[in-house]
Design a protein around this motif. Structure first.
Motif, short mmCIF file in Angstrom:
data_model
loop_
_atom_site.label_atom_id
_atom_site.label_comp_id
_atom_site.label_asym_id
_atom_site.label_seq_id
_atom_site.Cartn_x
_atom_site.Cartn_y
_atom_site.Cartn_z
N ALA A 130 0.83 -1.20 0.00
CA ALA A 130 0.00 0.00 0.00
C ALA A 130 0.86 1.25 0.00
CB ALA A 130 -0.91 0.01 1.23
N GLY A 131 0.34 2.29 -0.65
CA GLY A 131 1.01 3.59 -0.64
C GLY A 131 0.05 4.66 -0.19
N GLY A 132 0.49 5.50 0.75
CA GLY A 132 -0.30 6.65 1.19
C GLY A 132 -1.67 6.26 1.70
N ILE A 133 -2.70 6.94 1.19
CA ILE A 133 -4.06 6.66 1.65
C ILE A 133 -4.59 5.34 1.07
CG2 ILE A 133 -5.26 7.98 -0.14
CD1 ILE A 133 -7.07 9.02 2.27
N GLY A 134 -3.80 4.71 0.21
CA GLY A 134 -4.13 3.38 -0.31
C GLY A 134 -4.19 2.32 0.79
N LEU A 135 -3.69 2.65 1.98
CA LEU A 135 -3.82 1.68 3.09
C LEU A 135 -5.27 1.62 3.60
CD1 LEU A 135 -2.36 -0.32 4.91
CD2 LEU A 135 -1.74 1.57 6.43
N ALA A 136 -6.05 2.68 3.35
CA ALA A 136 -7.43 2.71 3.89
C ALA A 136 -8.27 1.53 3.40
CB ALA A 136 -8.09 4.05 3.60
N PRO A 137 -8.33 1.28 2.07
CA PRO A 137 -9.13 0.12 1.63
C PRO A 137 -8.47 -1.22 1.93
CG PRO A 137 -8.17 1.26 -0.26
CD PRO A 137 -7.86 2.10 0.94
N LEU A 138 -7.21 -1.19 2.39
CA LEU A 138 -6.53 -2.44 2.74
C LEU A 138 -6.60 -2.73 4.24
CD1 LEU A 138 -3.62 -2.19 0.19
CD2 LEU A 138 -5.19 -4.12 0.39
N ARG A 139 -7.10 -1.77 5.04
CA ARG A 139 -7.24 -2.08 6.47
C ARG A 139 -8.33 -3.13 6.73
NH1 ARG A 139 -7.73 2.20 11.46
NH2 ARG A 139 -9.59 2.83 10.29
N PRO A 140 -9.48 -3.10 6.02
CA PRO A 140 -10.45 -4.20 6.24
C PRO A 140 -9.88 -5.59 5.98
CG PRO A 140 -11.53 -2.33 5.23
CD PRO A 140 -10.06 -2.03 5.19
N PRO A 141 -9.11 -5.82 4.88
CA PRO A 141 -8.50 -7.15 4.75
C PRO A 141 -7.52 -7.47 5.87
CG PRO A 141 -8.05 -5.84 2.78
CD PRO A 141 -8.97 -5.03 3.63
N ILE A 142 -6.82 -6.44 6.39
CA ILE A 142 -5.92 -6.69 7.53
C ILE A 142 -6.75 -7.16 8.73
CG2 ILE A 142 -4.35 -5.61 9.20
CD1 ILE A 142 -3.37 -3.83 6.83
N HIS A 143 -7.87 -6.46 8.99
CA HIS A 143 -8.76 -6.90 10.08
C HIS A 143 -9.24 -8.33 9.83
CE1 HIS A 143 -9.33 -3.48 12.69
NE2 HIS A 143 -9.49 -2.68 11.67
N TYR A 144 -9.65 -8.58 8.59
CA TYR A 144 -10.20 -9.90 8.25
C TYR A 144 -9.15 -10.98 8.51
CZ TYR A 144 -12.50 -13.61 5.65
OH TYR A 144 -13.09 -14.81 5.31
N ILE A 145 -7.93 -10.71 8.08
CA ILE A 145 -6.85 -11.69 8.28
C ILE A 145 -6.61 -11.89 9.78
CG2 ILE A 145 -4.35 -12.05 8.01
CD1 ILE A 145 -4.72 -10.77 5.16
N MET A 146 -6.61 -10.79 10.55
CA MET A 146 -6.40 -10.94 12.00
C MET A 146 -7.54 -11.73 12.64
SD MET A 146 -4.51 -7.57 13.43
CE MET A 146 -5.88 -6.49 13.27
N ASN A 147 -8.77 -11.51 12.16
CA ASN A 147 -9.93 -12.22 12.71
C ASN A 147 -9.90 -13.71 12.39
OD1 ASN A 147 -10.83 -9.73 13.56
ND2 ASN A 147 -12.37 -9.48 11.97
N HIS A 148 -9.19 -14.06 11.29
CA HIS A 148 -9.18 -15.46 10.82
C HIS A 148 -7.73 -15.85 10.50
CE1 HIS A 148 -13.51 -15.04 10.42
NE2 HIS A 148 -13.28 -13.89 9.81
N ARG A 149 -6.82 -15.55 11.42
CA ARG A 149 -5.39 -15.65 11.13
C ARG A 149 -4.99 -17.05 10.67
NH1 ARG A 149 -1.77 -15.62 8.96
NH2 ARG A 149 0.34 -14.83 9.30
N GLU A 150 -5.65 -18.07 11.25
CA GLU A 150 -5.26 -19.46 10.95
C GLU A 150 -5.56 -19.85 9.50
OE1 GLU A 150 -7.79 -18.42 12.68
OE2 GLU A 150 -9.54 -19.42 11.81
N ARG A 151 -6.36 -19.04 8.80
CA ARG A 151 -6.74 -19.41 7.43
C ARG A 151 -5.70 -18.96 6.39
NH1 ARG A 151 -13.00 -17.43 7.18
NH2 ARG A 151 -13.68 -18.38 9.13
N PHE A 152 -4.68 -18.20 6.84
CA PHE A 152 -3.72 -17.64 5.89
C PHE A 152 -2.31 -18.09 6.24
CE2 PHE A 152 -7.44 -15.00 5.99
CZ PHE A 152 -7.68 -14.75 4.64
N GLY A 153 -1.45 -18.07 5.23
CA GLY A 153 -0.05 -18.41 5.47
C GLY A 153 0.68 -17.18 6.01
N LYS A 154 1.90 -16.97 5.50
CA LYS A 154 2.63 -15.77 5.92
C LYS A 154 1.93 -14.53 5.36
CE LYS A 154 7.14 -17.89 5.65
NZ LYS A 154 8.18 -18.08 4.65
N VAL A 155 1.92 -13.46 6.15
CA VAL A 155 1.29 -12.22 5.67
C VAL A 155 2.28 -11.08 5.83
CG1 VAL A 155 -0.66 -10.64 5.90
CG2 VAL A 155 -1.00 -13.08 6.35
N PHE A 156 2.51 -10.37 4.73
CA PHE A 156 3.42 -9.21 4.74
C PHE A 156 2.62 -7.96 4.44
CE2 PHE A 156 5.57 -12.90 2.95
CZ PHE A 156 6.69 -13.01 3.74
#
Ligand SMILES: Cc1cc2nc3c(=O)[nH]c(=O)nc-3n(C[C@H](O)[C@H](O)[C@H](O)COP(=O)(O)OP(=O)(O)OC[C@H]3O[C@@H](n4cnc5c(N)ncnc54)[C@H](O)[C@@H]3O)c2cc1C
Length: 288
Positions: A130-156
């Motif tokens: 993400a760059g600049g305010i481009g992180l805003a639409p990527l925060r929901p997937p970050i929440h989603y991954i944290m809510n279901h962490r076991e469903r994903f591999g490594k996350v960068f």
């Protein structure tokens, strides 16, 4: 891309897509110079309880006398109590939003658009760039991954902004790191206090060995997206595993007016999230 189930609407949902419903500003979080997050609740509690969105979707934010602007939802998709919008004050509508106070009302229509493919990418490593305010639409997937962490591999998370004071959500990086997301942050220009990395987001790809089975989710300035795509392809991540979210000027938000057309696509309806292979012909990476 298929229409998300959230958009397969009942009559009342269809009405909400056409007519703004009033939401109250419950809190305002200043994020950076000229950017703040507005925490909103529909004044009708039933509407608030019924509202849901998928990571990557957006609302049309309306202020009478000023108009509407497309704004991504930046909050946790599984927290139904509040809707977060991180807004940069650039023009007519967003500058008017900047004058709102806690308790004021604004209109919301939505949610619109194709989301990040969270279910499809389960089981894989995920690179969020993400760059600049481009992180805003990527925060929901970050929440989603944290809510279901076991469903994903490594996350960068590879995130960059122009200066340290332009970074969004800096108080959340520690929590994201503790949830097993490898957070790498860079700035174009350091200040005297900055001890982190200096350089552009695509440079952060060099810090990790990335599996070609990874998925890339990216949003930010188009020049950054092009280089992120290039770095992904260079690591043999196929174009159908690279997803990007695009911004264009929008009016209706539902594919009627043509303001946001890109080739055969309407960004509002077919996007804003696209698989890179769908856009390749209109988004020529080799140009750069
Ligand atoms: C799907 C989608 C999601 C979006 N999500 C967000 C979001 O989460 N947060 C957010 O702040 N914005 C977001 N935007 C961008 C936002 O819709 C535009 O910035 C919009 O033009 C703001 O409306 P306005 O009436 O305030 O500005 P306008 O009066 O339409 O624009 C005023 C001037 O600002 C310029 N301008 C417009 N956008 C930008 C920009 N991004 N950077 C610099 N100059 C600009 C225009 O070219 C114009 O000259 C999103 C756009 C799309 C399509």
């Amino acid at each position: 891309m298929t229409v998300p189930s959230a958009l397969q609407s009942s009559a009342s949902h269809a009405e909400r897509l056409l007519e703004p419903a009033w939401a109250k500003v419950t809190a305002i979080t200043p994020e950076a110079e000229g950017i703040a997050t507005y925490w909103l609740k529909f004044i009708d509690p039933a509407m608030q309880a019924a509202y849901s969105f998928l990571p990557g979707q957006f609302n049309m934010v309306y202020l009478p006398g000023f108009g509407e602007a497309a704004i991504s939802v930046s909050s946790d998709p599984e927290d139904r109590s509040v809707i977060g919008h991180t807004i940069r004050f650039v023009g007519n509508v967003t500058r008017a939003v900047s004058r709102l106070k806690v308790g004021d009302l604004l209109g919301l229509r939505g949610p619109f658009g194709a989301p990040w493919p969270m279910a499809e990418i389960e089981g894989r490593d995920v690179i969020i760039a993400a760059g600049g305010i481009g992180l805003a639409p990527l925060r929901p997937p970050i929440h989603y991954i944290m809510n279901h962490r076991e469903r994903f591999g490594k996350v960068f998370l590879l995130y960059g902004a122009r200066t340290p004071s332009d970074l969004l959500y800096p108080n959340e990086y520690k929590k994201w790191g503790e949830a097993g997301i490898q957070v790498q942050v860079t700035v174009d220009r350091a200040d005297e206090k900055w001890q982190g990395q200096v350089g552009v987001v695509p440079m952060l790809f060099y810090r990790f060995r990335m599996d070609p089975n990874s998925v890339v989710l990216t949003c930010g300035p188009e020049i950054m997206i092009r280089f992120v795509v290039y770095e992904g392809l260079a690591r043999r991540i196929p174009s159908e595993k690279i997803y990007l979210s695009l911004e264009r000027n929008m009016k209706c938000g539902q594919g009627s007016c043509g303001h946001c057309q890109l080739g055969p696509y309407f960004i509002c309806k077919d996007g804003p999230v696209f698989r890179f292979d769908a856009l390749e012909a209109f988004f020529n990476v080799e140009e750069f």
